[in-house]
Design a protein around this motif. Sequence first.
Motif, short mmCIF file in Angstrom:
data_model
loop_
_atom_site.label_atom_id
_atom_site.label_comp_id
_atom_site.label_asym_id
_atom_site.label_seq_id
_atom_site.Cartn_x
_atom_site.Cartn_y
_atom_site.Cartn_z
N PHE A 81 -14.13 8.03 5.18
CA PHE A 81 -14.23 8.00 3.72
C PHE A 81 -14.74 6.62 3.30
CE2 PHE A 81 -12.88 7.97 -0.68
CZ PHE A 81 -12.99 9.30 -1.08
N LYS A 82 -15.82 6.59 2.55
CA LYS A 82 -16.42 5.33 2.13
C LYS A 82 -15.46 4.52 1.26
CE LYS A 82 -20.69 5.57 3.80
NZ LYS A 82 -21.25 4.54 4.71
N LEU A 83 -15.51 3.21 1.44
CA LEU A 83 -14.69 2.34 0.61
C LEU A 83 -15.05 2.51 -0.86
CD1 LEU A 83 -14.70 -1.01 2.64
CD2 LEU A 83 -12.76 0.49 2.25
N LYS A 84 -14.03 2.49 -1.70
CA LYS A 84 -14.22 2.60 -3.14
C LYS A 84 -14.23 1.21 -3.77
CE LYS A 84 -13.78 7.17 -4.28
NZ LYS A 84 -14.41 7.91 -5.39
N LYS A 85 -14.94 1.08 -4.87
CA LYS A 85 -14.96 -0.18 -5.60
C LYS A 85 -14.12 -0.09 -6.86
CE LYS A 85 -19.36 -1.84 -3.77
NZ LYS A 85 -20.71 -2.37 -4.06
N CYS A 86 -13.11 0.77 -6.81
CA CYS A 86 -12.17 0.90 -7.92
C CYS A 86 -10.75 0.72 -7.40
CB CYS A 86 -12.33 2.25 -8.62
SG CYS A 86 -12.10 3.67 -7.54
N VAL A 87 -9.85 0.36 -8.29
CA VAL A 87 -8.48 0.02 -7.91
C VAL A 87 -7.61 1.27 -7.97
CG1 VAL A 87 -6.48 -1.41 -8.48
CG2 VAL A 87 -8.80 -2.30 -8.82
N SER A 88 -6.79 1.46 -6.94
CA SER A 88 -5.91 2.62 -6.86
C SER A 88 -4.82 2.55 -7.91
CB SER A 88 -5.26 2.71 -5.47
OG SER A 88 -6.25 2.74 -4.46
N SER A 89 -4.65 3.63 -8.65
CA SER A 89 -3.62 3.69 -9.67
C SER A 89 -2.31 4.16 -9.05
CB SER A 89 -4.04 4.64 -10.79
OG SER A 89 -2.97 4.85 -11.69
N MET A 90 -1.26 3.36 -9.19
CA MET A 90 0.03 3.74 -8.61
C MET A 90 0.63 4.94 -9.33
SD MET A 90 1.64 -0.04 -7.85
CE MET A 90 0.68 -0.97 -9.04
N SER A 91 0.29 5.10 -10.59
CA SER A 91 0.86 6.21 -11.37
C SER A 91 0.28 7.56 -10.95
CB SER A 91 0.62 5.99 -12.86
OG SER A 91 -0.78 5.92 -13.14
N SER A 92 -0.82 7.54 -10.15
CA SER A 92 -1.43 8.80 -9.73
C SER A 92 -0.64 9.49 -8.63
CB SER A 92 -2.87 8.55 -9.27
OG SER A 92 -2.88 7.73 -8.11
N ILE A 93 0.27 8.76 -7.98
CA ILE A 93 1.12 9.35 -6.93
C ILE A 93 2.56 9.24 -7.39
CG2 ILE A 93 1.85 9.20 -4.52
CD1 ILE A 93 -0.85 8.06 -3.82
N LYS A 94 3.21 10.37 -7.60
CA LYS A 94 4.56 10.40 -8.12
C LYS A 94 5.57 10.21 -6.99
CE LYS A 94 2.68 11.46 -12.04
NZ LYS A 94 2.52 10.40 -13.08
N GLY A 95 6.72 9.62 -7.34
CA GLY A 95 7.79 9.46 -6.37
C GLY A 95 8.33 8.05 -6.33
N ASP A 96 9.49 7.90 -5.74
CA ASP A 96 10.13 6.58 -5.60
C ASP A 96 9.80 6.02 -4.22
OD1 ASP A 96 11.33 6.83 -8.12
OD2 ASP A 96 13.01 7.96 -7.28
N TYR A 97 8.68 5.35 -4.12
CA TYR A 97 8.24 4.85 -2.82
C TYR A 97 7.94 3.36 -2.82
CZ TYR A 97 3.78 5.65 -5.20
OH TYR A 97 2.75 5.66 -6.12
N ALA A 98 8.29 2.66 -3.90
CA ALA A 98 8.06 1.22 -3.97
C ALA A 98 9.08 0.47 -3.12
CB ALA A 98 8.13 0.75 -5.42
N VAL A 99 8.68 -0.71 -2.63
CA VAL A 99 9.62 -1.59 -1.94
C VAL A 99 10.73 -1.96 -2.92
CG1 VAL A 99 9.94 -3.86 -0.88
CG2 VAL A 99 7.90 -2.50 -0.36
#
Length: 589
Positions: free
Chosen positions: A366-384
């Motif tokens: 998958f080609k690298l994207k030049k946009c920043v991943s949105s954390m809100s796009s993936i639901k769930g409690d997965y943060a450190v």
Amino acid sequence: MGHPNFPPWKRTNTRQWRLIDLISIAFFSLLFLFFVLFYTTLGGRRVVGPSTVDPQQRIRLVVEIEEGMPNGRTIEACPASEVDHMPCEDPRRNSQLSREMNYYRERHCPPLEETALCLIPPPNGYRVPVRWPESMHKIWHSNMPHNKIADRKGHQGWMKREGQHFLFPGGGTMFPDGAEQYIEKLGQYIPINGGVLRTALDMGCGVASFGGYLLAQNILTMSFAPRDSHKSQIQFALERGIPAFVAMLGTRRLPFPAFGFDLVHCSRCLIPFTAYNATYFIEVDRLLRPGGYLVISGPPVRWAKQEKEWSDLQAVAKALCYEQITVDGNTAIWKKPTADSCIPNGNEFGLELCDDSDDLSQAWYFKLKKCVSSMSSIKGDYAVGTIPKWPERLTAAPSRSTLLKTGVDEYEVDTKLWVGRVAHYKNSLNIKLGTPSIRNVMDMNALYGGFAAALKSDPVWVMNVVPAQKPPTLDAIFDRGLIGVYHDWCEPFSTYPRTYDLIHASSIESFIKDPASGKSRFNIVDLMVEIDRILRPEGTVVVRDTPEVIDKVARIAHAVRWKPTIYDKEPDSHGREKILVLTKTFWKL
């Protein structure tokens, strides 16, 4: 690769036939006849040669192997020059490709018809590897007699030659006094202890001493580096029993899920994070878990003549709301925000959030994207800080996996299922799990990582492979505190020969066949030859599948020089599965 076809010699002069000529012709004719008789069924056991020139001949050879080779015939050994061969990272092929964004150092696999059907031999003098944990500090020199790193990096504590061994003092370019002291220093700023951090990524890892010493803190590190001028750094790491993988951050995403690593580390990895509109920093951001830590040690951090690069790196981190925790000498540490606390508008790099339709975990070619991943796009409690600490997170159902059809129950059933299966492997099949004989383990079809989780008390680490054409469950595996990669088994794996002690394969046909058409995408012979390449001599393969597939693999096993034993499934298991245990023989050229 293949055996070259040399053009006929062209004579520029002629001479009279002499008695010596006739004697020579007679001698070589008899010699030729001897080899014809010896390497045919008339002579008993013989070796099957590869066919790389005629694709149709190769197909016929594969069919012959699948049907079972008569008279003890086996697939031939590759030439001695191929002992360290990696088909998709072959510099003889890849050096002809573009240097732009290090494209030539990424995976580039040859067409099947250009691949020799032969078995990679061990190097001359190869010995059964030193057992873990002693292997972390020393390995046999004869198993990979490459002195380049020891000669060039010995003064920095990477490794050194001493008699029959390579020794690993634990140093690195940015921590020549040892990884333990360096990790202790990092622990002043980030929570190394206590189970808060579990999964780490070490980019441009050298011989992986950083990841090796983090194991004492129960932090499991995926160390990666390309096959570069050092040639064998990842091979050394795996021989030591440290998790490692051959990869290059170039034009494509790394084959890991979004937000999987609690810690990302670069010690003089020389990745130009701000180049190409900060594309490489954006990829690191995709991989780093919200609330996770980024450590960059070495250039460009406060580095002479790299003031512009250092300024740009700080600007990118600030644009993405990373908190700069410290700059200690040439080491900088940032903490990623736990939510989309700022939108990167108006910055000099033109950073923007990715569209909601982007699948952040798509990571196979998958080609690298030049946009920043949105954390809100993936639901769930997965943060450190939110995800359970280790070891509780191993058995806690991953909250962000959308693939659990029946929710937590399905996950718990899978976990309990593998606990029982692994106990059966140890108690009834005499597989040496839990002993010093097995350190590096691979699960070729990992799903939720249940097999790896069941080995939590054993002195092993597991490379959990999620086939690229299957549902993307690798995020659940990382949320459990385990590691792995996406990979399509129609291609060779990105590792050196002889790097795994045990390889586990459940439902082989499910990743051979196309899920839509049901047709085979590649043949099982090539898959077994690839498994043989990455398996150590005297290593073990465990296959779970239908009786038909088990019988087919057992037939082929003899041609691959494996010893097969078929067992019934566990007494309380359902379905038609059988279990095949295969042992790779220790043969030499």
